[in-house]
Design a protein around this motif. Structure first.
Motif, PDB file in Angstrom:
ATOM      1  N   VAL A  48       0.846  -1.193   0.000  1.00 23.26           N
ATOM      2  CA  VAL A  48       0.000   0.000   0.000  1.00 23.26           C
ATOM      3  C   VAL A  48       0.884   1.246   0.000  1.00 23.26           C
ATOM      4  N   GLU A  49       0.686   2.106  -0.974  1.00 23.65           N
ATOM      5  CA  GLU A  49       1.432   3.363  -1.069  1.00 23.65           C
ATOM      6  C   GLU A  49       0.474   4.514  -0.777  1.00 23.65           C
ATOM      7  N   LEU A  50       0.853   5.355   0.165  1.00 23.99           N
ATOM      8  CA  LEU A  50      -0.025   6.423   0.639  1.00 23.99           C
ATOM      9  C   LEU A  50       0.420   7.782   0.110  1.00 23.99           C
ATOM     10  N   PHE A  51      -0.544   8.565  -0.360  1.00 23.85           N
ATOM     11  CA  PHE A  51      -0.275   9.900  -0.894  1.00 23.85           C
ATOM     12  C   PHE A  51      -1.276  10.879  -0.292  1.00 23.85           C
ATOM     13  N   GLY A  52      -0.846  12.109  -0.106  1.00 25.40           N
ATOM     14  CA  GLY A  52      -1.764  13.098   0.444  1.00 25.40           C
ATOM     15  C   GLY A  52      -1.233  14.502   0.290  1.00 25.40           C
ATOM     16  N   GLN A  53      -2.096  15.470   0.606  1.00 26.95           N
ATOM     17  CA  GLN A  53      -1.706  16.878   0.612  1.00 26.95           C
ATOM     18  C   GLN A  53      -2.509  17.584   1.687  1.00 26.95           C
ATOM     19  N   GLU A  54      -1.870  18.524   2.373  1.00 26.19           N
ATOM     20  CA  GLU A  54      -2.518  19.214   3.486  1.00 26.19           C
ATOM     21  C   GLU A  54      -2.038  20.657   3.550  1.00 26.19           C
ATOM     22  N   ILE A  55      -2.980  21.567   3.810  1.00 23.30           N
ATOM     23  CA  ILE A  55      -2.664  22.998   3.818  1.00 23.30           C
ATOM     24  C   ILE A  55      -2.293  23.520   5.204  1.00 23.30           C
ATOM     25  N   ASN A  56      -2.774  22.837   6.253  1.00 19.91           N
ATOM     26  CA  ASN A  56      -2.472  23.274   7.618  1.00 19.91           C
ATOM     27  C   ASN A  56      -1.109  22.751   8.037  1.00 19.91           C
ATOM     28  N   GLY A  57      -0.217  23.650   8.453  1.00 18.20           N
ATOM     29  CA  GLY A  57       1.163  23.269   8.747  1.00 18.20           C
ATOM     30  C   GLY A  57       1.305  22.226   9.830  1.00 18.20           C
ATOM     31  N   GLU A  58       0.600  22.390  10.928  1.00 18.11           N
ATOM     32  CA  GLU A  58       0.725  21.449  12.037  1.00 18.11           C
ATOM     33  C   GLU A  58       0.161  20.079  11.671  1.00 18.11           C
ATOM     34  N   SER A  59      -1.000  20.078  11.007  1.00 19.61           N
ATOM     35  CA  SER A  59      -1.592  18.803  10.582  1.00 19.61           C
ATOM     36  C   SER A  59      -0.685  18.101   9.583  1.00 19.61           C
TER      37      SER A  59
END
Length: 674
Positions: free
Chosen positions: A244-255
């Motif tokens: 399983v290869e996980l990908f993501g993007q997040e705008i909140n720095g701490e998260s």
């Protein structure tokens, strides 16, 4: 309780006990800002301790002027395995214990700043960990916290990647629960995620069975990574050999820092978690994924970054991410969904999407609006497989109702052209929590989750003897053709004092000189208050009155007079244009929503014309895409499909309650007066 669960709970309790040291110097809502980075740092220290000397030696042998990419590759190799992090500080947690406690702050700063860039960025820019270390130092508790963390061994030989993921998730959950005011912003309840994941993989048994299976999972608003972690867990439970290869993007720095740290401590490639705004800076451009799931922000406007989104929509159209349409500026949920659809694979495996949104994307926006066009695009392409209405009060920061949308570009034969709606709002699908957590007062028990998956997996229709909780519709059932119905304009005209006084509201009249205004009033009042029910007759009489006094008025002023002196009158003659055609009355204009499966002419003849015989259809009001009369719109109204009549209570019962309340109020008043 399994050994893994017991082990994770034991570790969690120990780490939580360290958080107690912070009491008084930090708010409860700030505990996570200290503890989570320390957990990450301790895990990395345990992983890197054995290769410390090899890395330092390799660093000394690096040729002068070596570029950063080559440097990282060589030093990652010195660490060994699939670990994509190194540390060039001479310290480890073990050697730091032997140093002067008064130097611990400086030594920890040295330790943090000498991580490889991908980790250093997390500690310095996202966690802002140096600020927390300074607060610990100033509070005189830095050594106590550090010393306690030295007591736990988080080496992969002692704590597996799966166990580490559980520990991280458990800590995030705990810190979220004691910070209810912001918990829902970055933490989706575990049972909601598990439901989405179970629904996503429910019918994929054959595709996930066997050796050498690789699945890529993506979350465009990944927060702390809970959805990614639980998807991997479910896939590995089904097939332990799956990759399983996980990908993501997040705008909140701490998260983002928490999510990327989770990838690090569980052995994933942290570079596949990107920082930034998914809607304006797609960090995974060109990538396609097997499974996509997300819980994007509800009702958050995208005004401040609308320019690049609108530019992409205008420039690329259907070749871009937002070619189907743009939702209203106050809510960007459908932008995330379009973005996810753009990343569906076009091979035999295809892709599956699970996204939880509020009710707005189901019905907001009329025909031809951005929201309706997006729904039309999804339904006409037959991507929407099912929508599940969840109970209210499931999330930490909102009690509103939410819906899980399931989409795929590889529908099974029986689901083609169909959409399954499941109503999981009934009491059989939730239970009250013993203790509320912010707005979260309910949870979905495991048995209810299993039943929902069974209903979905079996493509059931009208399930349950008690009430129908699942219904299957054709995609066209959600569409309608909006027909514009016009009715003739009927006006009467009268030069009464009241109506003449209305000229004061007409701007063009007020721009005239005072003598001109008075002259016009004299002419109008001289028409002897006659009521005209025919506009042409009034026009002739008005012209005659002005001619009699040799008064000239401009066309704009004449229009203002007609406007001020007229009133709608159902018994007046129809106002016609210069060609003799009836003029439509904008105030009587109406729109009929004709089901897409029905002929609109037949519908109008049956439902409208018999009741409004003088109406007609504006055939210039056409759909921009198919060119036919009427604009096509799509909406999905759960209340309409799952409405359950609840009879009012008997009047005698209500009367008894009112009398009981009156008696109670009287007793309270007597006590107050005494």
């Amino acid at each position: 309780m399994s050994k893994t669960t017991a082990k994770v709970q034991s570790l969690s309790s120990f780490v939580w006990s360290i958080a107690e040291i912070l009491r008084g110097d930090f708010k409860q809502s700030e505990y996570g800002k200290v503890i989570l980075p320390f957990v990450v740092m301790r895990r990395l220290d345990c992983i890197l301790e054995g290769s410390k000397q090899a890395v330092l030696t390799a660093e000394k042998k690096l040729p002068k002027g070596v570029d950063e990419a080559t440097r990282d590759m060589i030093l990652f190799g010195a660490v060994g395995g699939n670990v994509k992090v190194y540390n060039l500080s001479r310290f480890t947690f073990e050697t730091l214990k032997g140093q002067d406690p008064g130097q611990l702050h400086a030594n920890l700063i040295d330790y943090i700043t000498k991580f490889s860039g991908n980790v250093r960025d997390i500690f310095l820019d996202k966690f802002l960990f140096t600020d927390q270390l300074k607060r610990l130092k100033d509070g005189g508790i830095l050594w106590q916290v550090f010393e306690r963390f030295c007591e736990i061994d988080l080496h992969p030989d002692k704590v597996s990647n799966i166990e580490m993921g559980y520990l991280f998730e458990e800590l995030i959950r705990k810190f979220s629960e004691i910070s209810n005011e912001t918990a829902g912003e970055h933490f989706t309840p575990r049972e909601v995620i598990r439901l989405i994941v179970d629904l996503l993989i429910a019918n994929d048994d054959a595709k996930l069975t066997g050796k050498g299976i690789i699945r890529q999972v993506y979350d465009p608003a990944c927060g702390t990574g809970g959805m990614l972690a639980l998807t991997e867990e479910a896939l590995k439970d089904f097939n332990p050999s799956i990759r399983v290869e996980l990908f993501g993007q997040e705008i909140n720095g701490e998260s983002f820092g928490i999510c990327k740290s989770d990838m690090l401590v569980t052995g994933h490639d942290p570079e596949q978690i990107a920082f930034g705004n998914t809607l304006t800076q797609d960090a995974h451009k060109g990538k396609k994924f097997h499974y996509m799931l997300s819980n994007p922000p509800y009702g958050v406007d995208w005004k401040k970054y609308q320019d690049p989104i609108k530019s992409e929509a205008d420039t690329l159209g259907k070749d871009g991410r937002f070619g189907a349409g743009l939702p209203r500026i106050s809510d960007g949920q459908l932008l995330f969904l379009q973005h996810m659809i753009s990343k569906m694979r076009d091979d035999e495996t295809g892709s599956r999407i699970g996204i939880v949104m509020n009710g707005s994307p189901l019905f907001t926006g009329g025909a031809a609006s951005g929201e309706s066009e997006i729904r039309r695009w999804m339904l006409e392409n037959d991507w929407v497989e099912a929508i599940v209405a969840l109970p209210t009060d499931l999330f930490y920061n909102t009690g509103i109702q939410t819906f899980v949308w399931l989409l795929t570009n590889r529908k099974s034969k029986q689901r083609r052209g169909k959409v399954q709606l499941i109503d999981a709002t009934g009491e059989r699908f939730w239970k009250s929590m013993r203790r509320s957590l912010g707005s979260k007062r309910r949870e979905i028990p495991e048995e209810a989750r299993a039943e929902l998956v069974r209903i979905y997996e079996g493509f059931l229709n009208g399930e349950s003897a008690e009430s129908e909780v699942a219904k299957i519709f054709d995609t066209a059932d959600f569409g309608h053709r909006e027909i514009r119905v016009e009715r003739p304009l009927r006006l009467n005209f009268q030069a009464s004092e009241d109506r003449v006084a209305r000229l004061r509201n007409e701007k063009v009249f007020l721009k005239l000189d005072e003598p001109e205004r008075e002259e016009i009033k004299v002419v109008l009042l001289g028409m002897k208050n006659v009521l005209f029910t025919n506009r042409d007759d009034f026009d002739k009489a008005l012209s005659k009155a002005f001619k009699a006094r040799a008064t000239k008025v401009s066309v704009p002023v004449r229009k203002a007079i007609f406007s001020a002196l007229s009133e709608r009158d159902a018994n007046a003659d129809i106002c016609a244009d210069s060609q003799g055609k009836a003029e439509p009355d904008p105030e009587l204009r109406d729109h009929e929503l004709v089901p897409l499966k029905e002929n609109w002419q037949a519908y109008m003849e049956r439902e409208v014309t018999p009741f409004v015989p003088d109406c007609w259809i504006d055939e210039s009001y056409r759909d921009a895409r198919d060119g036919q009369v009427g604009r096509i719109g799509y909406e999905i109204n759960f209340n309409r499909y799952f409405y359950r009549y609840v009879p009012p209570r008997p009047l005698l019962e209500i009367e008894r309650e009112l009398k009981a309340l009156e008696a109670e109020i009287s007793e309270l008043l007597i006590k107050v007066q005494a």
